[in-house]
Design an enzyme around this catalytic site. Structure first.
Site, PDB file in Angstrom:
ATOM      1  N   ASP A 128     -28.850   7.706 -21.967  1.00  0.00           N
ATOM      2  CA  ASP A 128     -30.068   8.506 -22.149  1.00  0.00           C
ATOM      3  C   ASP A 128     -30.236   8.855 -23.628  1.00  0.00           C
ATOM      4  O   ASP A 128     -29.345   8.602 -24.436  1.00  0.00           O
ATOM      5  CB  ASP A 128     -29.995   9.782 -21.268  1.00  0.00           C
ATOM      6  CG  ASP A 128     -28.847  10.717 -21.666  1.00  0.00           C
ATOM      7  OD1 ASP A 128     -28.004  11.028 -20.808  1.00  0.00           O
ATOM      8  OD2 ASP A 128     -28.798  11.120 -22.846  1.00  0.00           O
ATOM      9  N   GLY A 131     -17.600  16.118 -20.319  1.00  0.00           N
ATOM     10  CA  GLY A 131     -18.337  15.593 -19.166  1.00  0.00           C
ATOM     11  C   GLY A 131     -18.071  14.146 -18.853  1.00  0.00           C
ATOM     12  O   GLY A 131     -18.988  13.401 -18.510  1.00  0.00           O
ATOM     13  N   THR A 132     -16.807  13.739 -18.958  1.00  0.00           N
ATOM     14  CA  THR A 132     -16.466  12.370 -18.577  1.00  0.00           C
ATOM     15  C   THR A 132     -15.233  12.364 -17.687  1.00  0.00           C
ATOM     16  O   THR A 132     -14.277  13.100 -17.925  1.00  0.00           O
ATOM     17  CB  THR A 132     -16.272  11.452 -19.807  1.00  0.00           C
ATOM     18  OG1 THR A 132     -15.931  10.125 -19.366  1.00  0.00           O
ATOM     19  CG2 THR A 132     -15.205  11.984 -20.750  1.00  0.00           C
ATOM     20  N   HIS A 137     -22.252   2.393 -24.696  1.00  0.00           N
ATOM     21  CA  HIS A 137     -22.627   1.655 -23.480  1.00  0.00           C
ATOM     22  C   HIS A 137     -24.090   1.253 -23.474  1.00  0.00           C
ATOM     23  O   HIS A 137     -24.632   0.914 -22.419  1.00  0.00           O
ATOM     24  CB  HIS A 137     -22.312   2.506 -22.240  1.00  0.00           C
ATOM     25  CG  HIS A 137     -20.843   2.601 -21.962  1.00  0.00           C
ATOM     26  ND1 HIS A 137     -20.312   3.478 -21.053  1.00  0.00           N
ATOM     27  CD2 HIS A 137     -19.781   1.948 -22.496  1.00  0.00           C
ATOM     28  CE1 HIS A 137     -18.995   3.349 -21.018  1.00  0.00           C
ATOM     29  NE2 HIS A 137     -18.650   2.437 -21.895  1.00  0.00           N
ATOM     30  N   ASN A 180     -14.794  19.990 -19.256  1.00  0.00           N
ATOM     31  CA  ASN A 180     -15.262  19.260 -18.091  1.00  0.00           C
ATOM     32  C   ASN A 180     -15.403  20.191 -16.891  1.00  0.00           C
ATOM     33  O   ASN A 180     -14.793  21.263 -16.855  1.00  0.00           O
ATOM     34  CB  ASN A 180     -14.293  18.114 -17.765  1.00  0.00           C
ATOM     35  CG  ASN A 180     -14.956  16.991 -16.989  1.00  0.00           C
ATOM     36  OD1 ASN A 180     -15.983  16.455 -17.399  1.00  0.00           O
ATOM     37  ND2 ASN A 180     -14.398  16.674 -15.834  1.00  0.00           N
ATOM     38  N   LEU A 181     -16.181  19.726 -15.889  1.00  0.00           N
ATOM     39  CA  LEU A 181     -16.350  20.563 -14.687  1.00  0.00           C
ATOM     40  C   LEU A 181     -15.063  20.618 -13.884  1.00  0.00           C
ATOM     41  O   LEU A 181     -14.735  21.619 -13.278  1.00  0.00           O
ATOM     42  CB  LEU A 181     -17.487  19.976 -13.828  1.00  0.00           C
ATOM     43  CG  LEU A 181     -18.054  20.855 -12.721  1.00  0.00           C
ATOM     44  CD1 LEU A 181     -18.654  22.122 -13.329  1.00  0.00           C
ATOM     45  CD2 LEU A 181     -19.122  20.108 -11.929  1.00  0.00           C
TER      46      LEU A 181
HETATM   47  N1  APR Z   1     -20.623  20.039 -16.875  1.00  0.00           N
HETATM   48  C1  APR Z   1     -19.480  19.429 -17.274  1.00  0.00           C
HETATM   49  N2  APR Z   1     -18.945  18.350 -16.641  1.00  0.00           N
HETATM   50  C2  APR Z   1     -19.606  17.889 -15.562  1.00  0.00           C
HETATM   51  C3  APR Z   1     -20.811  18.471 -15.092  1.00  0.00           C
HETATM   52  C4  APR Z   1     -21.316  19.595 -15.800  1.00  0.00           C
HETATM   53  N3  APR Z   1     -22.445  20.212 -15.426  1.00  0.00           N
HETATM   54  N4  APR Z   1     -21.214  17.782 -13.975  1.00  0.00           N
HETATM   55  C5  APR Z   1     -20.300  16.806 -13.778  1.00  0.00           C
HETATM   56  N5  APR Z   1     -19.336  16.877 -14.721  1.00  0.00           N
HETATM   57  C6  APR Z   1     -18.171  16.010 -14.892  1.00  0.00           C
HETATM   58  C7  APR Z   1     -17.589  15.498 -13.598  1.00  0.00           C
HETATM   59  O1  APR Z   1     -16.589  16.409 -13.119  1.00  0.00           O
HETATM   60  C8  APR Z   1     -16.972  14.161 -14.030  1.00  0.00           C
HETATM   61  O2  APR Z   1     -15.615  14.356 -14.441  1.00  0.00           O
HETATM   62  O3  APR Z   1     -18.616  14.869 -15.595  1.00  0.00           O
HETATM   63  C9  APR Z   1     -17.813  13.743 -15.228  1.00  0.00           C
HETATM   64  C10 APR Z   1     -18.749  12.578 -14.920  1.00  0.00           C
HETATM   65  O4  APR Z   1     -17.947  11.466 -14.630  1.00  0.00           O
HETATM   66  P1  APR Z   1     -18.644  10.076 -14.243  1.00  0.00           P
HETATM   67  O5  APR Z   1     -19.695  10.337 -13.236  1.00  0.00           O
HETATM   68  O6  APR Z   1     -17.526   9.113 -13.950  1.00  0.00           O
HETATM   69  O7  APR Z   1     -19.386   9.624 -15.586  1.00  0.00           O
HETATM   70  P2  APR Z   1     -18.727   9.012 -16.891  1.00  0.00           P
HETATM   71  O8  APR Z   1     -17.327   9.526 -17.108  1.00  0.00           O
HETATM   72  O9  APR Z   1     -19.698   9.228 -17.995  1.00  0.00           O
HETATM   73  O10 APR Z   1     -18.667   7.441 -16.551  1.00  0.00           O
HETATM   74  C11 APR Z   1     -18.242   6.598 -17.620  1.00  0.00           C
HETATM   75  O11 APR Z   1     -18.662   4.663 -16.266  1.00  0.00           O
HETATM   76  O12 APR Z   1     -20.071   3.905 -14.707  1.00  0.00           O
HETATM   77  C12 APR Z   1     -19.704   3.722 -16.010  1.00  0.00           C
HETATM   78  O13 APR Z   1     -20.951   3.007 -17.862  1.00  0.00           O
HETATM   79  C13 APR Z   1     -20.854   4.032 -16.916  1.00  0.00           C
HETATM   80  O14 APR Z   1     -20.878   5.353 -18.927  1.00  0.00           O
HETATM   81  C14 APR Z   1     -20.443   5.329 -17.590  1.00  0.00           C
HETATM   82  C15 APR Z   1     -18.930   5.274 -17.507  1.00  0.00           C
END
Ligand code: APR
Length: 234
Positions: free
Chosen positions: A97, A179-180, A112, A205-206
Site C-alpha cells: 500500500d 506489525g509483521t 514486496h 506487534n499485536l
Molecule cells: N497493530 C500491530 N500489529 C498488528 C495489528 C495491529 N493493529 N494487527 C495485526 N497485527 C500483527 C499480527 O499479529 C501479525 O503478527 O501484524 C502481523 C501481520 O502478519 P501477516 O498477516 O503475516 O503480514 P506480514 O507479516 O506483513 O506478511 C509478510 O507475507 O504474504 C506475504 O508478501 C506478503 O508482505 C507479506 C508477507
C-alpha cells in the site's frame, strides 16, 4: 541500547496498516483465506489464471484508493520521527500500500512491490497506475495488450532492494519491526542480521511472534508506535 543513536532501520508489515482498514494476511479472515496463496501470489498462479490475479489486485487497489483507507498514527509517527531524527533513517516495508508515502515517509523501500504500479513483462518497465488493468490493457512501451503484470513480488520471486537493505542492517544501531508475523523470509531474518552487528532490536506487534528480539512491546500499532518513537526522541 546505546545512549547515542546514529542509524535506525524500521521494517513494517501488514499489521501497521490493519487499523487503516487493510486486511493482514494470516489473521483469521485475513487476505489469503479468500484465495489460496498459490492462486493469487505466485508466478504459476498468474500463468494458470491471469484474470483471477488481475482481479485480486484490482480489488485491493480499489480498496486502497477508497476514502475510508488513510494513514493511521503509526504511519504518521514514522514520518515525523524520520523528519526529527538527527541520524540516518531507513523504512523498509513489506506492504504494497502507499500509506507510508501518504503519511510523509521519504527514505522508504517497498521490498514486496507496490499495488499502484504495474510492470511490462517484455521491457520490465514499471508504470504508475490507479486504475484496474487486465490482460487486455495496452502497456505504454509495447503499445500492445497481454504484457502487463502487477508490480508485486510473488512467492519464490526475489524481493526488491536487498543490497541496500542489507547494507543498512549491517550498520544500524537500532532495528524495529512493526506489525509483521515474521513468517516470510528474508524479512523475517532482518533482526538477526542487525543483531550480528550489535544493533538493538525491538518488536512492536499485536501478538508475540516468538522471535528473539531484545525488546518486545505488544499492542495496537496506532498506540504503541507513537509511544515508543516519542520515547526515543526524549
Ligand atoms: N497493530 C500491530 N500489529 C498488528 C495489528 C495491529 N493493529 N494487527 C495485526 N497485527 C500483527 C499480527 O499479529 C501479525 O503478527 O501484524 C502481523 C501481520 O502478519 P501477516 O498477516 O503475516 O503480514 P506480514 O507479516 O506483513 O506478511 C509478510 O507475507 O504474504 C506475504 O508478501 C506478503 O508482505 C507479506 C508477507
Amino acid at each position: 541500547m546505546s545512549s547515542t543513536l546514529n542509524s535506525v532501520v524500521v521494517l513494517t508489515g501488514a499489521g501497521i496498516s490493519a487499523e487503516s482498514g487493510l486486511k493482514t494476511f494470516r489473521a483469521a479472515g485475513g487476505l489469503w483465506e479468500n484465495h489460496p496463496v498459490e492462486e493469487v501470489a505466485t508466478p504459476e498462479g498468474f500463468e494458470r489464471n491471469p484474470q483471477l490475479v488481475y482481479e485480486f489486485y484490482n480489488q485491493r487497489r480499489r480498496q486502497l484508493l477508497s476514502d475510508e483507507v488513510k494513514p493511521n498514527p503509526a504511519h504518521t509517527t514514522l514520518a515525523k520521527f524520520e523528519h526529527d531524527f538527527h541520524g540516518s533513517f531507513l523504512l523498509v516495508t513489506q506492504n504494497v500500500d502507499n500509506l507510508h508515502e501518504r503519511a510523509g515517509s521519504q527514505n522508504l523501500l517497498h521490498m514486496h512491490g507496490e499495488l499502484l504500479k504495474m510492470r511490462c513483462l517484455n521491457s520490465q518497465l514499471v508504470f504508475d497506475t490507479s486504475e484496474d488493468f487486465t490482460f487486455d490493457t495496452h502497456c505504454r512501451c509495447c503499445r500492445s495488450a497481454g504484457n502487463l503484470r502487477p508490480h508485486i513480488v510473488w512467492f519464490r520471486e526475489m524481493p526488491f532492494h536487498m543490497n541496500k537493505i542489507n547494507q543498512a542492517l549491517e550498520s544500524c544501531d537500532l532495528f524495529v519491526a512493526i506489525g509483521t508475523s515474521g513468517n516470510v523470509y528474508p524479512a523475517s531474518g532482518f533482526y538477526q542480521t542487525a543483531k550480528i552487528r550489535k544493533a538493538y532490536t525491538v518488536e512492536l506487534n499485536l501478538e508475540n511472534t516468538g522471535s528473539g528480539f531484545d525488546k518486545r512491546i505488544y499492542g495496537k500499532a496506532s498506540k504503541i508506535v507513537p509511544q515508543y518513537f516519542e520515547s526515543l526522541l526524549v
